[in-house]
Motif scaffolding. Structure first.
Motif, PDB file in Angstrom:
ATOM      1  N   GLU A 100      55.382  29.253  23.599  1.00 61.17           N
ATOM      2  CA  GLU A 100      55.715  29.670  22.231  1.00 61.17           C
ATOM      3  C   GLU A 100      54.759  29.018  21.235  1.00 61.17           C
ATOM      4  OE1 GLU A 100      59.160  32.129  22.991  1.00 61.17           O
ATOM      5  OE2 GLU A 100      58.008  31.810  21.183  1.00 61.17           O
ATOM      6  N   LEU A 101      54.465  27.745  21.450  1.00 63.87           N
ATOM      7  CA  LEU A 101      53.537  27.059  20.556  1.00 63.87           C
ATOM      8  C   LEU A 101      52.160  27.705  20.607  1.00 63.87           C
ATOM      9  CD1 LEU A 101      52.506  24.828  18.707  1.00 63.87           C
ATOM     10  CD2 LEU A 101      52.317  23.331  20.701  1.00 63.87           C
ATOM     11  N   LYS A 102      51.659  27.967  21.809  1.00 63.26           N
ATOM     12  CA  LYS A 102      50.327  28.574  21.945  1.00 63.26           C
ATOM     13  C   LYS A 102      50.290  29.956  21.306  1.00 63.26           C
ATOM     14  CE  LYS A 102      50.169  27.387  26.397  1.00 63.26           C
ATOM     15  NZ  LYS A 102      49.688  27.283  27.801  1.00 63.26           N
ATOM     16  N   LYS A 103      51.396  30.696  21.407  1.00 61.63           N
ATOM     17  CA  LYS A 103      51.453  32.023  20.788  1.00 61.63           C
ATOM     18  C   LYS A 103      51.378  31.902  19.271  1.00 61.63           C
ATOM     19  CE  LYS A 103      54.255  35.168  22.454  1.00 61.63           C
ATOM     20  NZ  LYS A 103      55.480  35.957  22.750  1.00 61.63           N
ATOM     21  N   VAL A 104      52.099  30.918  18.706  1.00 59.64           N
ATOM     22  CA  VAL A 104      52.072  30.722  17.247  1.00 59.64           C
ATOM     23  C   VAL A 104      50.667  30.356  16.784  1.00 59.64           C
ATOM     24  CG1 VAL A 104      52.862  29.210  15.382  1.00 59.64           C
ATOM     25  CG2 VAL A 104      54.499  30.155  16.980  1.00 59.64           C
ATOM     26  N   LEU A 105      49.960  29.554  17.551  1.00 60.39           N
ATOM     27  CA  LEU A 105      48.589  29.193  17.182  1.00 60.39           C
ATOM     28  C   LEU A 105      47.696  30.436  17.138  1.00 60.39           C
ATOM     29  CD1 LEU A 105      48.110  25.933  19.288  1.00 60.39           C
ATOM     30  CD2 LEU A 105      48.508  26.108  16.828  1.00 60.39           C
ATOM     31  N   ASN A 106      47.860  31.339  18.092  1.00 57.94           N
ATOM     32  CA  ASN A 106      47.086  32.586  18.087  1.00 57.94           C
ATOM     33  C   ASN A 106      47.470  33.484  16.915  1.00 57.94           C
ATOM     34  OD1 ASN A 106      45.579  31.960  20.322  1.00 57.94           O
ATOM     35  ND2 ASN A 106      46.884  33.048  21.766  1.00 57.94           N
ATOM     36  N   ILE A 107      48.769  33.576  16.665  1.00 61.23           N
ATOM     37  CA  ILE A 107      49.249  34.395  15.550  1.00 61.23           C
ATOM     38  C   ILE A 107      48.680  33.887  14.232  1.00 61.23           C
ATOM     39  CG2 ILE A 107      51.306  35.020  14.201  1.00 61.23           C
ATOM     40  CD1 ILE A 107      52.868  34.949  16.878  1.00 61.23           C
ATOM     41  N   SER A 108      48.633  32.566  14.086  1.00 61.74           N
ATOM     42  CA  SER A 108      48.160  31.985  12.821  1.00 61.74           C
ATOM     43  C   SER A 108      46.708  32.365  12.552  1.00 61.74           C
ATOM     44  CB  SER A 108      48.322  30.464  12.843  1.00 61.74           C
ATOM     45  OG  SER A 108      47.403  29.858  13.735  1.00 61.74           O
TER      46      SER A 108
ATOM     47  N   VAL B 280      36.392  16.952  16.667  1.00 61.29           N
ATOM     48  CA  VAL B 280      37.252  15.895  17.180  1.00 61.29           C
ATOM     49  C   VAL B 280      38.209  15.371  16.119  1.00 61.29           C
ATOM     50  CG1 VAL B 280      37.291  13.540  18.105  1.00 61.29           C
ATOM     51  CG2 VAL B 280      35.659  15.204  18.993  1.00 61.29           C
ATOM     52  N   PHE B 281      37.671  15.034  14.949  1.00 58.38           N
ATOM     53  CA  PHE B 281      38.568  14.483  13.934  1.00 58.38           C
ATOM     54  C   PHE B 281      39.578  15.514  13.416  1.00 58.38           C
ATOM     55  CE2 PHE B 281      39.573  13.197   9.516  1.00 58.38           C
ATOM     56  CZ  PHE B 281      40.394  12.147   9.857  1.00 58.38           C
ATOM     57  N   PRO B 282      39.181  16.769  13.130  1.00 52.47           N
ATOM     58  CA  PRO B 282      40.204  17.768  12.768  1.00 52.47           C
ATOM     59  C   PRO B 282      41.272  17.932  13.853  1.00 52.47           C
ATOM     60  CG  PRO B 282      38.050  18.582  12.162  1.00 52.47           C
ATOM     61  CD  PRO B 282      37.818  17.311  12.953  1.00 52.47           C
ATOM     62  N   PHE B 283      40.877  17.822  15.117  1.00 50.93           N
ATOM     63  CA  PHE B 283      41.871  17.876  16.197  1.00 50.93           C
ATOM     64  C   PHE B 283      42.850  16.711  16.079  1.00 50.93           C
ATOM     65  CE2 PHE B 283      43.121  16.128  20.326  1.00 50.93           C
ATOM     66  CZ  PHE B 283      43.891  17.175  20.810  1.00 50.93           C
ATOM     67  N   LEU B 284      42.326  15.506  15.846  1.00 51.17           N
ATOM     68  CA  LEU B 284      43.190  14.340  15.702  1.00 51.17           C
ATOM     69  C   LEU B 284      44.156  14.501  14.534  1.00 51.17           C
ATOM     70  CD1 LEU B 284      40.648  11.444  16.364  1.00 51.17           C
ATOM     71  CD2 LEU B 284      42.393  12.324  17.912  1.00 51.17           C
ATOM     72  N   GLU B 285      43.655  15.044  13.424  1.00 51.01           N
ATOM     73  CA  GLU B 285      44.532  15.309  12.283  1.00 51.01           C
ATOM     74  C   GLU B 285      45.609  16.314  12.649  1.00 51.01           C
ATOM     75  OE1 GLU B 285      41.891  16.469   9.065  1.00 51.01           O
ATOM     76  OE2 GLU B 285      42.335  14.569   8.078  1.00 51.01           O
ATOM     77  N   LYS B 286      45.212  17.320  13.420  1.00 52.08           N
ATOM     78  CA  LYS B 286      46.117  18.413  13.772  1.00 52.08           C
ATOM     79  C   LYS B 286      47.279  17.937  14.632  1.00 52.08           C
ATOM     80  CE  LYS B 286      45.480  23.299  15.126  1.00 52.08           C
ATOM     81  NZ  LYS B 286      45.366  23.886  13.789  1.00 52.08           N
ATOM     82  N   ILE B 287      46.983  17.064  15.600  1.00 51.27           N
ATOM     83  CA  ILE B 287      48.031  16.660  16.529  1.00 51.27           C
ATOM     84  C   ILE B 287      48.596  15.270  16.237  1.00 51.27           C
ATOM     85  CG2 ILE B 287      47.253  18.174  18.388  1.00 51.27           C
ATOM     86  CD1 ILE B 287      46.597  14.520  18.728  1.00 51.27           C
TER      87      ILE B 287
ATOM     88  N   VAL C 270      44.268  21.996  21.609  1.00 50.53           N
ATOM     89  CA  VAL C 270      45.707  21.713  21.581  1.00 50.53           C
ATOM     90  C   VAL C 270      46.373  22.254  22.847  1.00 50.53           C
ATOM     91  CG1 VAL C 270      47.899  22.161  20.393  1.00 50.53           C
ATOM     92  CG2 VAL C 270      45.834  21.655  19.057  1.00 50.53           C
ATOM     93  N   ALA C 271      46.039  23.501  23.205  1.00 52.87           N
ATOM     94  CA  ALA C 271      46.629  24.117  24.393  1.00 52.87           C
ATOM     95  C   ALA C 271      46.246  23.355  25.659  1.00 52.87           C
ATOM     96  CB  ALA C 271      46.192  25.575  24.497  1.00 52.87           C
ATOM     97  N   ALA C 272      44.982  22.926  25.747  1.00 53.76           N
ATOM     98  CA  ALA C 272      44.532  22.169  26.920  1.00 53.76           C
ATOM     99  C   ALA C 272      45.261  20.837  27.015  1.00 53.76           C
ATOM    100  CB  ALA C 272      43.024  21.950  26.847  1.00 53.76           C
ATOM    101  N   MET C 273      45.506  20.198  25.865  1.00 56.06           N
ATOM    102  CA  MET C 273      46.258  18.948  25.865  1.00 56.06           C
ATOM    103  C   MET C 273      47.680  19.185  26.361  1.00 56.06           C
ATOM    104  SD  MET C 273      47.505  16.648  22.623  1.00 56.06           S
ATOM    105  CE  MET C 273      48.654  17.962  22.170  1.00 56.06           C
ATOM    106  N   ILE C 274      48.318  20.239  25.848  1.00 57.92           N
ATOM    107  CA  ILE C 274      49.697  20.541  26.234  1.00 57.92           C
ATOM    108  C   ILE C 274      49.797  20.811  27.733  1.00 57.92           C
ATOM    109  CG2 ILE C 274      51.554  22.251  25.982  1.00 57.92           C
ATOM    110  CD1 ILE C 274      50.577  22.539  23.042  1.00 57.92           C
TER     111      ILE C 274
END
Length: 290
Positions: A46-54, A128-135, A96-100
């Motif tokens: 569900e999370l990965k789907k929301v990321l694609n939808i966004s 890298v830094f935007p990823f860190l902010e994101k998660i 994010v998906a790869a981390m999950i």
């Protein structure tokens, strides 16, 4: 982690929780499960789907259109996006998906591919830094497992250290800056990122790293007489007495300017000692050192 809150989805996707609830009512895109107390929670898929939808929604597709797409069609539309920002956002979502999924081979490959295109500096600053902010919010709320956090952190740490090692040595040193984390604090990715940025700016960096007692920090400061002392606090342990530590730091480092940043201090409302500054972003920190 198999249970994300609607707030997690909002923080990771940028879609407001209110909007997600409306989409659930009107469309068949999301079907969250519920706890015994009727609180929504969302699976990895569900999370990965929301990321694609966004991404699709942000780049021109109406939610009613997206609702009629299969997962394959969604992925095809996303891959077809030519906008540079869209491609970057897609890569961030893949991280994010790869981390999950704990797919660390894919995680590292994505970073390496971006590094090959943009160089180590571009990869660290733009990916890298935007990823860190994101998660980062997931780390603070324990909505990813320690195993996920450790594996991702170790890969990013390796990339940051590689970038630091490749940084050119300045011909003339601008400022001398000590970087450290408090006792029993080990979230050092933000501190490593700042070490990279400061070396790019030509500063001399004395990196003390994690778990630095105030007494040892004071000893190094008196010996090296830095222009600044800096600490980035991503989070603190529950038993860490932040106020008491700040008071001790202010007393023992009274003659040295100290700069802070990080989520753990963003909500700090008490007055800091006169020689201390709190900055809200890495860019503000860089400006403070000029």
């Amino acid at each position: 982690m198999e249970a994300f809150t609607i707030k997690d989805l909002e923080n990771l996707s940028g879609i407001k929780a209110h909007t997600i609830r409306i989409w659930e009512q009107r469309y068949s895109l999301l079907k969250p499960s519920r706890t015994d107390t009727n609180i929504r929670y969302y699976s990895n898929d569900e999370l990965k789907k929301v990321l694609n939808i966004s991404i699709l929604n942000r780049y021109g597709y109406k939610i009613s259109e997206i609702n009629r797409m299969s997962l394959d069609e969604m992925n095809e539309k996303i891959r077809a996006l030519a906008d540079t920002e869209a491609r970057l956002e897609l890569t961030l979502n893949k991280l994010v998906a790869a981390m999950i999924d704990m797919d660390m081979e894919l995680f590292e490959t994505l970073i390496d591919q971006y590094t090959a295109q943009q160089g180590i500096a571009g990869a660290i600053q733009m990916l890298v830094f935007p990823f860190l902010e994101k998660i980062g919010i997931l780390w603070q709320t324990n909505h990813i497992t320690p195993a996920q956090e450790h594996m991702v952190s170790n890969i990013i740490r390796q990339k940051l250290i590689a970038g630091i090692d490749r940084s050119p040595k300045p011909q003339t040193k601008h400022k001398t800056i000590i970087l450290f984390l408090p006792p029993d604090q080990y979230h050092e990715l933000g501190l490593l990122f700042m070490q990279f940025l400061l070396k790019q700016e030509g500063h001399e960096v004395l990196y003390l790293g994690c778990d630095t007692p105030v007494k040892e920090l004071e000893y190094v400061a008196r010996l090296k007489k830095p222009d600044f002392i800096y600490c980035h606090l991503t989070s603190v342990a529950q038993n860490f007495q932040l106020g008491k530590w700040l008071t001790q730091l202010g007393q023992q480092l009274a003659n040295f300017p100290v700069v802070f940043s990080g989520p753990a201090l963003n909500a700090w409302r008490n007055k800091l000692p006169a020689q201390m500054q709190l900055k809200s972003s890495f860019q503000e920190v860089i400006e403070a050192f000029k």
